[in-house]
Write a protein that holds these residues in place. Structure first.
Motif, PDB file in Angstrom:
ATOM      1  N   ALA A  63      43.417  47.365  44.409  1.00  0.00           N
ATOM      2  CA  ALA A  63      43.928  48.273  45.338  1.00  0.00           C
ATOM      3  C   ALA A  63      44.329  47.851  46.749  1.00  0.00           C
ATOM      4  O   ALA A  63      43.600  47.768  47.387  1.00  0.00           O
ATOM      5  CB  ALA A  63      43.019  49.669  45.349  1.00  0.00           C
ATOM      6  N   VAL A  64      45.731  47.533  46.790  1.00  0.00           N
ATOM      7  CA  VAL A  64      46.313  46.839  47.905  1.00  0.00           C
ATOM      8  C   VAL A  64      47.366  47.867  48.418  1.00  0.00           C
ATOM      9  O   VAL A  64      48.518  47.665  48.057  1.00  0.00           O
ATOM     10  CB  VAL A  64      46.627  45.584  47.796  1.00  0.00           C
ATOM     11  N   PRO A  65      47.113  48.908  49.164  1.00  0.00           N
ATOM     12  CA  PRO A  65      48.161  49.877  49.694  1.00  0.00           C
ATOM     13  C   PRO A  65      49.044  49.294  50.373  1.00  0.00           C
ATOM     14  O   PRO A  65      48.568  48.404  51.283  1.00  0.00           O
ATOM     15  CB  PRO A  65      47.445  51.112  50.130  1.00  0.00           C
ATOM     16  N   PRO A  66      50.537  49.572  50.329  1.00  0.00           N
ATOM     17  CA  PRO A  66      51.097  50.215  49.374  1.00  0.00           C
ATOM     18  C   PRO A  66      51.842  49.143  48.484  1.00  0.00           C
ATOM     19  O   PRO A  66      52.884  49.615  47.940  1.00  0.00           O
ATOM     20  CB  PRO A  66      52.070  51.120  50.022  1.00  0.00           C
ATOM     21  N   LYS A  67      50.875  48.124  48.214  1.00  0.00           N
ATOM     22  CA  LYS A  67      51.882  47.124  47.489  1.00  0.00           C
ATOM     23  C   LYS A  67      51.501  46.856  46.068  1.00  0.00           C
ATOM     24  O   LYS A  67      52.166  46.425  45.247  1.00  0.00           O
ATOM     25  CB  LYS A  67      51.670  45.749  48.135  1.00  0.00           C
ATOM     26  N   LEU A  68      50.151  47.188  45.785  1.00  0.00           N
ATOM     27  CA  LEU A  68      49.776  46.959  44.314  1.00  0.00           C
ATOM     28  C   LEU A  68      48.481  47.818  43.870  1.00  0.00           C
ATOM     29  O   LEU A  68      47.709  47.869  44.805  1.00  0.00           O
ATOM     30  CB  LEU A  68      48.933  45.441  44.470  1.00  0.00           C
ATOM     31  N   PHE A  69      48.601  48.092  42.699  1.00  0.00           N
ATOM     32  CA  PHE A  69      47.387  48.875  42.161  1.00  0.00           C
ATOM     33  C   PHE A  69      47.273  48.303  40.717  1.00  0.00           C
ATOM     34  O   PHE A  69      48.289  48.384  39.820  1.00  0.00           O
ATOM     35  CB  PHE A  69      47.681  50.349  42.112  1.00  0.00           C
ATOM     36  N   SER A  70      45.952  47.825  40.318  1.00  0.00           N
ATOM     37  CA  SER A  70      45.800  47.498  39.096  1.00  0.00           C
ATOM     38  C   SER A  70      44.629  47.731  38.488  1.00  0.00           C
ATOM     39  O   SER A  70      43.525  48.207  39.012  1.00  0.00           O
ATOM     40  CB  SER A  70      46.039  45.890  38.871  1.00  0.00           C
ATOM     41  N   PHE A  71      44.525  48.164  36.985  1.00  0.00           N
ATOM     42  CA  PHE A  71      43.341  48.574  36.316  1.00  0.00           C
ATOM     43  C   PHE A  71      43.213  48.153  35.139  1.00  0.00           C
ATOM     44  O   PHE A  71      43.982  47.654  34.356  1.00  0.00           O
ATOM     45  CB  PHE A  71      43.263  50.195  36.353  1.00  0.00           C
ATOM     46  N   ARG A  72      42.154  48.127  34.313  1.00  0.00           N
ATOM     47  CA  ARG A  72      41.739  47.787  33.047  1.00  0.00           C
ATOM     48  C   ARG A  72      41.522  49.236  32.476  1.00  0.00           C
ATOM     49  O   ARG A  72      40.575  50.146  32.937  1.00  0.00           O
ATOM     50  CB  ARG A  72      40.660  46.965  32.860  1.00  0.00           C
ATOM     51  N   TRP A  73      41.811  49.382  31.115  1.00  0.00           N
ATOM     52  CA  TRP A  73      41.803  50.642  30.479  1.00  0.00           C
ATOM     53  C   TRP A  73      41.624  50.386  29.086  1.00  0.00           C
ATOM     54  O   TRP A  73      41.820  49.414  28.440  1.00  0.00           O
ATOM     55  CB  TRP A  73      42.685  51.692  30.662  1.00  0.00           C
ATOM     56  N   PRO A  83      38.575  41.111  29.591  1.00  0.00           N
ATOM     57  CA  PRO A  83      39.945  40.511  28.849  1.00  0.00           C
ATOM     58  C   PRO A  83      39.746  40.895  27.436  1.00  0.00           C
ATOM     59  O   PRO A  83      40.603  41.239  26.759  1.00  0.00           O
ATOM     60  CB  PRO A  83      39.918  39.065  29.306  1.00  0.00           C
ATOM     61  N   GLY A  84      38.637  40.847  26.796  1.00  0.00           N
ATOM     62  CA  GLY A  84      38.496  41.022  25.157  1.00  0.00           C
ATOM     63  C   GLY A  84      38.373  42.409  25.053  1.00  0.00           C
ATOM     64  O   GLY A  84      38.368  42.812  23.853  1.00  0.00           O
ATOM     65  N   ASN A  85      38.114  43.455  25.983  1.00  0.00           N
ATOM     66  CA  ASN A  85      37.795  44.845  25.445  1.00  0.00           C
ATOM     67  C   ASN A  85      38.967  46.088  26.200  1.00  0.00           C
ATOM     68  O   ASN A  85      38.495  47.013  25.881  1.00  0.00           O
ATOM     69  CB  ASN A  85      36.179  45.130  25.871  1.00  0.00           C
ATOM     70  N   SER A  86      39.675  45.502  26.715  1.00  0.00           N
ATOM     71  CA  SER A  86      40.663  46.365  27.474  1.00  0.00           C
ATOM     72  C   SER A  86      41.786  45.768  27.944  1.00  0.00           C
ATOM     73  O   SER A  86      42.232  44.613  27.707  1.00  0.00           O
ATOM     74  CB  SER A  86      39.907  46.641  29.101  1.00  0.00           C
ATOM     75  N   PHE A  87      42.760  46.690  28.192  1.00  0.00           N
ATOM     76  CA  PHE A  87      44.358  46.291  28.522  1.00  0.00           C
ATOM     77  C   PHE A  87      44.227  46.103  30.114  1.00  0.00           C
ATOM     78  O   PHE A  87      43.452  47.011  30.856  1.00  0.00           O
ATOM     79  CB  PHE A  87      45.273  47.297  28.040  1.00  0.00           C
ATOM     80  N   LEU A  88      45.011  45.438  30.446  1.00  0.00           N
ATOM     81  CA  LEU A  88      45.366  45.346  32.255  1.00  0.00           C
ATOM     82  C   LEU A  88      46.666  45.572  32.539  1.00  0.00           C
ATOM     83  O   LEU A  88      47.686  45.248  31.996  1.00  0.00           O
ATOM     84  CB  LEU A  88      45.175  43.643  32.672  1.00  0.00           C
ATOM     85  N   VAL A  89      46.895  46.715  33.225  1.00  0.00           N
ATOM     86  CA  VAL A  89      47.976  47.171  33.892  1.00  0.00           C
ATOM     87  C   VAL A  89      48.074  47.007  35.271  1.00  0.00           C
ATOM     88  O   VAL A  89      47.001  47.108  36.256  1.00  0.00           O
ATOM     89  CB  VAL A  89      47.961  48.765  33.488  1.00  0.00           C
ATOM     90  N   VAL A  90      49.155  46.508  35.707  1.00  0.00           N
ATOM     91  CA  VAL A  90      49.494  46.067  36.970  1.00  0.00           C
ATOM     92  C   VAL A  90      50.811  46.937  37.566  1.00  0.00           C
ATOM     93  O   VAL A  90      51.833  46.814  37.093  1.00  0.00           O
ATOM     94  CB  VAL A  90      49.609  44.555  37.182  1.00  0.00           C
ATOM     95  N   PHE A  91      50.704  47.820  38.728  1.00  0.00           N
ATOM     96  CA  PHE A  91      51.783  48.093  39.152  1.00  0.00           C
ATOM     97  C   PHE A  91      51.959  47.653  40.700  1.00  0.00           C
ATOM     98  O   PHE A  91      50.964  47.325  41.520  1.00  0.00           O
ATOM     99  CB  PHE A  91      51.360  49.785  39.688  1.00  0.00           C
ATOM    100  N   GLU A  92      53.215  47.062  40.642  1.00  0.00           N
ATOM    101  CA  GLU A  92      53.585  46.359  41.786  1.00  0.00           C
ATOM    102  C   GLU A  92      54.676  47.218  42.554  1.00  0.00           C
ATOM    103  O   GLU A  92      55.469  47.337  41.996  1.00  0.00           O
ATOM    104  CB  GLU A  92      54.263  44.778  41.547  1.00  0.00           C
TER     105      GLU A  92
END
Length: 148
Positions: A63-73, A83-92
């Motif tokens: 969480a790097v406001p206001p440039k980047l937010f990423s999460f695994r879900w 990495p083996g049990n979730s997806f990685l989503v990155v918002f730039e």
């Protein structure tokens, strides 16, 4: 088709601070994506999101406001996201003359250990989902921006 990385880009007529809030704050996230969201919006923040009665794990990576937010879900609630049990989503987020360019990538389809048919089906499901939900983001950003 590779089915390794799903990518989308949209322009939002709102300041990057506002867009960051809309993609990172659980209260705003549930206005455009899941039905429910419970997590601390900070790196390592673990929680969950729900679509209907189906809950999945959600863990903030960056969480790097206001440039980047990423999460695994999609990891099982209570599991540590990896990495083996979730997806990685990155918002730039990138400022533009008229707002924000948001680039979204989702990876992790191949890392789950699934066969090709399952990978293709999950990828197609996520394409459909993101193509439905991402266009809802600008309206929420406009609402949030108007209240600032």
């Amino acid at each position: 088709m590779d089915h390794g990385t799903l990518e989308r880009e949209i322009h939002i007529d709102a300041h990057p601070d506002t867009v960051f809030d809309v993609v990172s704050n659980p209260r705003h996230l549930r206005e455009w994506w899941p039905d429910e969201a419970e997590y601390p919006a900070e790196p390592g923040g673990a929680g969950r999101i729900a679509f209907g009665d189906s809950w999945v794990g959600f863990t903030v990576v960056d969480a790097v406001p206001p440039k980047l937010f990423s999460f695994r879900w999609t990891h099982a609630p209570g599991e540590t996201a990896a990495p083996g049990n979730s997806f990685l989503v990155v918002f730039e987020l990138e400022p533009t003359a008229t707002g924000t360019r948001l680039r979204m990538t989702e990876t992790g389809f191949r890392e789950r250990g699934w066969d090709e048919a399952k990978i293709a089906a999950e990828y197609a499901d996520h394409v459909t989902g993101w193509d439905h939900f991402l266009p809802r983001l600008p309206a929420v950003a406009a609402e949030v921006g108007a209240t600032r």
